[in-house]
Design a protein around this motif. Structure first.
Motif, PDB file in Angstrom:
ATOM      1  N   ARG A 138      42.347  28.690  35.319  1.00 19.67           N
ATOM      2  CA  ARG A 138      42.594  27.408  34.652  1.00 19.67           C
ATOM      3  C   ARG A 138      43.768  26.697  35.297  1.00 19.67           C
ATOM      4  O   ARG A 138      44.813  27.303  35.517  1.00 19.67           O
ATOM      5  CB  ARG A 138      42.859  27.638  33.161  1.00 19.67           C
ATOM      6  N   GLU A 139      43.547  25.423  35.611  1.00 14.53           N
ATOM      7  CA  GLU A 139      44.583  24.589  36.232  1.00 14.53           C
ATOM      8  C   GLU A 139      45.141  25.233  37.490  1.00 14.53           C
ATOM      9  O   GLU A 139      46.349  25.212  37.744  1.00 14.53           O
ATOM     10  CB  GLU A 139      45.702  24.310  35.225  1.00 14.53           C
ATOM     11  N   GLY A 140      44.247  25.828  38.270  1.00 11.09           N
ATOM     12  CA  GLY A 140      44.640  26.401  39.553  1.00 11.09           C
ATOM     13  C   GLY A 140      45.330  27.733  39.479  1.00 11.09           C
ATOM     14  O   GLY A 140      45.797  28.253  40.501  1.00 11.09           O
ATOM     15  N   ARG A 141      45.415  28.317  38.286  1.00 12.34           N
ATOM     16  CA  ARG A 141      46.096  29.600  38.115  1.00 12.34           C
ATOM     17  C   ARG A 141      45.152  30.641  37.543  1.00 12.34           C
ATOM     18  O   ARG A 141      44.241  30.311  36.778  1.00 12.34           O
ATOM     19  CB  ARG A 141      47.308  29.467  37.183  1.00 12.34           C
ATOM     20  N   VAL A 142      45.410  31.907  37.897  1.00 12.43           N
ATOM     21  CA  VAL A 142      44.678  33.037  37.324  1.00 12.43           C
ATOM     22  C   VAL A 142      45.519  33.625  36.204  1.00 12.43           C
ATOM     23  O   VAL A 142      46.688  33.948  36.396  1.00 12.43           O
ATOM     24  CB  VAL A 142      44.372  34.101  38.389  1.00 12.43           C
ATOM     25  N   GLU A 143      44.913  33.750  35.005  1.00 17.84           N
ATOM     26  CA  GLU A 143      45.618  34.271  33.843  1.00 17.84           C
ATOM     27  C   GLU A 143      44.814  35.390  33.208  1.00 17.84           C
ATOM     28  O   GLU A 143      43.593  35.431  33.313  1.00 17.84           O
ATOM     29  CB  GLU A 143      45.837  33.167  32.797  1.00 17.84           C
ATOM     30  N   ASP A 331      43.513  42.294  50.583  1.00 21.64           N
ATOM     31  CA  ASP A 331      44.619  43.249  50.625  1.00 21.64           C
ATOM     32  C   ASP A 331      45.417  43.315  49.332  1.00 21.64           C
ATOM     33  O   ASP A 331      46.256  44.189  49.160  1.00 21.64           O
ATOM     34  CB  ASP A 331      45.562  42.918  51.791  1.00 21.64           C
ATOM     35  N   ARG A 332      45.167  42.383  48.397  1.00 22.76           N
ATOM     36  CA  ARG A 332      45.892  42.368  47.127  1.00 22.76           C
ATOM     37  C   ARG A 332      44.979  41.859  46.017  1.00 22.76           C
ATOM     38  O   ARG A 332      43.935  41.272  46.280  1.00 22.76           O
ATOM     39  CB  ARG A 332      47.123  41.451  47.224  1.00 22.76           C
ATOM     40  N   SER A 333      45.430  42.081  44.787  1.00 22.09           N
ATOM     41  CA  SER A 333      44.674  41.592  43.644  1.00 22.09           C
ATOM     42  C   SER A 333      44.916  40.094  43.442  1.00 22.09           C
ATOM     43  O   SER A 333      45.950  39.560  43.854  1.00 22.09           O
ATOM     44  CB  SER A 333      45.084  42.353  42.385  1.00 22.09           C
ATOM     45  N   VAL A 334      43.958  39.431  42.811  1.00 19.59           N
ATOM     46  CA  VAL A 334      44.112  38.005  42.529  1.00 19.59           C
ATOM     47  C   VAL A 334      45.187  37.768  41.482  1.00 19.59           C
ATOM     48  O   VAL A 334      45.695  36.642  41.347  1.00 19.59           O
ATOM     49  CB  VAL A 334      42.781  37.379  42.054  1.00 19.59           C
TER      50      VAL A 334
END
Length: 523
Positions: A138-143, A331-334
Motif C-alpha cells: 500500500r502506497e509503495g510500501r510493504v506492511e 537475496d533478501r526478503s521484501v
C-alpha cells in the motif's frame, strides 16, 4: 509440472492424524537436494548470449507450433562478486538446492486437501511449515497485516478505533449467515463497494480486500468476499497464526506422497513411457488399450489423462484462459524482520482496468526450496498479456536489478538475482463435452488453476473417482499393517485385469487406432 524430492529435513512440521496439534522443531538445513530436483521444462532449449555487455540466458521452445506467449524467458542478472553477498555463480554452483514449482499454491489449514491428507494417512509422507506472515502492498510500501486477535491488538499500524472496527467486522464475517439483514441489500454490488458501506477506514478496506479475503476489487461480489473472509478466519489458529501451510521441498511433494501410498498397496508405475495412441472399439466406442512409444499394448478399462496431452484436433473447440507466472531468486526478503526464515504471502493490487491483482509468495531456505541466504519468490496472476508484461511492473516495484544495487535510496529493496517469466494454460473450467470424439471411458483431468488453494483439484479427483468406482470410499484410511493379508500366490498368470503385449499389431477388425499423439499437443 512441479519439481519434487523425497529427502527429509529439520525445521519442519508434520500433520497429525488424531489430534490437531502440529509439532514444529527448529534447526539448520541439513540435507542436499538430488539431481531430480532440477527444474524441467519440456521442449525447451537453453542458450546463452551476450547482450549489452552482460550474460543473458533464454529458453526457446523447440516445438514448431510454440508461440511467443508461452515461451519461458529466463534472465540472469549478473553482478560483481561482493563480500557476504550471494552471486549468480553461487546460485549455479548450489543449483541442486533449489526446488522450483511451476504451480504456486498454499494449503489452507482447514481446506479439503489437508483433511484428505489426514484422513488417508498420506500426511505421514510429507512435512510442512507455517506461513509466518500475511503482507500488504500500500502506497509503495510493504506492511505486515494483523490477522489474529492478538496480532490486531499488538499492531502499531492501526489506531485503537481501527482495531475495534476491524475486530467487529471480522466477528461479523465469521457468522454473517446468521445476520442476513446486514448484507442482503448489498448482494448485487462488489465486495469492495460493500466494505465502503461498513464505515471501515481506507487502510482497513485495503487489508480486508487484498490480504484477508484476497478477492478481486472489480469482479468479486459481496457474498464471494464474505465467504472468502470467513474461510480465512476459519483456518486461523489450527497450526499457527496464519491460515496457510507449505510442504517442504515444494508442491511437487504432494503427488509423490499419494504415489507412495499407492505403491504400498500394489500400485504399478511405468516410467518413461509416453502414450502414442489409443485403441478404440468400433462398436462400443470405448478405449480398450493404449499403445506406448515402444509399440507395447497396455490393456485398460479406464484411461485418465491431463488435457495438455491431447492433440490439437481434439481441443480445436476449447477456449482456454491463461495464467501468468514468474519465478525469482532474491537475496533478501521484501520485508526485513528479526528472523531471516520468514515465509510470506503478499497481494499487489491491480493498477489498470482489465488487469488482475498479483499474488506473491516468498519462500525462505528452511522450506528446502532454495539455498541459504536466498529467497525463492513466486508471482501469479490471471493473464491479460504475456507473463513479462503482466508481472514485470510488480517486480520493478519490489526489487532492484544489479545496476541499481549500489544506490543508497534503494538499499531497502532486495536484489534480483535470477528471473523466469512464462505463461501456463488454465483448463480448470473446461467442460468435457468441449473435446472432440472422446471415448466414454477416457476421463480428463484439468491442469492447475489460478486459485491459491487446492480445493478444485480435490473435488475433481473425488468426482472422477466416483465415476470410475461408484459406491467406494474416496481415499479411505489404510488398514493396519498387521491386518493386511497377502494372497499374491493365489493369482494365476493371465488373470490380471491388465497386461502388456510386446506387439501392437494384433487388433481385430473391430478395433481402430485413434491417432492421439501427445507430441503434437500445444504448449
Amino acid at each position: 509440472m512441479t519439481s519434487a524430492n523425497s529427502t527429509e529435513a529439520a525445521n519442519s512440521a508434520c500433520l497429525p492424524t488424531e489430534d490437531e496439534s502440529l509439532s514444529t522443531v527448529s534447526g539448520e538445513v541439513l540435507t542436499e537436494k538430488t539431481p531430480g530436483s532440477a527444474l524441467e521444462v519440456n521442449d525447451v532449449e537453453v542458450t546463452r548470449v551476450k547482450e549489452n555487455g552482460r550474460d543473458k540466458t533464454c529458453m526457446l521452445s523447440t516445438s514448431e507450433e510454440g508461440t511467443s506467449e508461452n515461451v519461458p524467458i529466463v534472465e540472469d542478472i549478473a553482478k560483481q562478486p561482493k563480500k557476504n553477498r550471494i552471486t549468480y555463480s553461487q546460485i549455479v554452483k548450489e543449483g541442486r538446492k533449489f526446488n522450483i514449482d511451476l504451480v504456486s499454491k498454499l494449503l489452507y489449514s482447514r481446506g479439503l486437501l489437508i483433511d484428505l491428507l489426514i484422513k488417508s494417512n498420506v500426511s505421514h509422507y510429507a512435512e510442512f511449515k507455517n506461513i509466518t506472515r500475511i503482507l500488504a502492498f500500500r502506497e509503495g510500501r510493504v506492511e505486515q497485516v494483523p490477522c489474529s486477535r492478538a496480532d490486531v491488538f499488538n499492531s502499531k499500524q492501526l489506531t485503537m478505533v481501527e482495531k475495534r472496527m476491524l475486530m467487529k467486522f471480522l466477528t461479523f464475517c465469521m457468522e454473517y449467515e446468521k445476520h442476513p439483514d446486514e448484507y442482503k441489500a448489498y448482494e448485487e454490488i462488489t465486495f469492495s463497494e460493500y466494505l465502503k458501506t461498513q464505515k471501515l477506514t481506507p487502510n482497513l478496506q485495503h487489508f480486508v480486500l487484498h490480504s484477508i479475503a484476497m478477492t478481486s476489487k472489480t469482479t468479486s461480489s459481496t457474498i464471494d468476499g464474505l465467504k472468502a473472509t470467513r474461510k480465512f478466519l476459519h483456518c486461523l489458529g489450527r497450526y499457527g497464526n496464519t491460515p496457510f501451510l507449505f510442504p517442504l521441498y515444494g508442491q511437487g511433494e504432494l503427488p509423490q506422497c499419494f504415489c507412495r501410498m499407492c505403491a504400498v498397496f500394489g500400485g504399478i508405475y511405468c516410467l518413461r513411457h509416453s502414450v502414442q495412441c489409443l485403441v478404440v472399439d468400433k462398436e462400443s466406442r470405448k478405449c480398450k488399450a493404449i499403445i506406448d512409444q515402444f509399440g507395447q499394448r497396455i490393456i485398460s478399462k479406464h484411461f485418465l489423462v491431463e488435457d495438455s496431452y491431447f492433440s490439437e484436433n481434439t481441443c480445436s473447440h476449447v477456449q482456454y484462459r491463461h495464467i501468468s507466472r514468474a519465478v525469482l531468486i532474491t537475496d533478501r526478503s521484501v520485508l526485513q524482520a528479526d528472523s531471516d526464515q520468514q515465509i510470506s504471502i503478499l497481494t499487489v493490487p491491480a493498477e489498470e482496468p482489465g488487469t488482475s491483482a498479483v499474488r506473491v509468495i516468498e519462500l525462505c531456505s528452511s522450506t528446502m526450496t532454495c539455498m541459504k541466504g536466498t529467497y525463492l519468490v513466486h508471482l501469479t496472476c490471471t493473464s491479460s498479456k504475456t507473463a513479462r508484461e503482466d508481472l514485470e511492473p510488480v517486480v520493478q516495484k519490489l526489487f532492484i536489478p544489479y545496476t541499481e544495487m549500489e544506490m543508497e535510496n534503494e538499499v531497502e529493496k532486495p536484489r534480483l538475482l535470477w528471473a523466469l517469466y512464462f505463461n501456463m494454460r488454465d483448463s480448470s473450467d473446461i467442460n468435457r463435452n468441449s473435446y472432440n470424439d472422446l471415448p466414454s471411458n477416457v476421463y480428463v483431468c484439468s491442469g492447475p488453476d489460478c486459485g491459491l488453494g487446492n480445493d478444485n483439484a480435490v473435488k475433481q479427483a473425488e468426482t472422477l473417482f466416483q465415476q470410475i468406482c461408484p459406491n467406494e470410499d474416496f481415499c479411505p484410511p489404510p488398514p493396519n499393517p498387521e491386518d493386511i493379508v497377502l494372497d499374491g500366490d493365489s493369482l494365476q498368470p493371465g488373470t490380471s485385469e491388465s497386461s502388456v503385449v510386446p506387439e501392437a499389431n494384433s487388433e481385430t477388425p473391430k478395433e481402430s487406432a485413434n491417432l492421439w499423439k501427445p507430441e503434437e499437443h500445444s504448449e
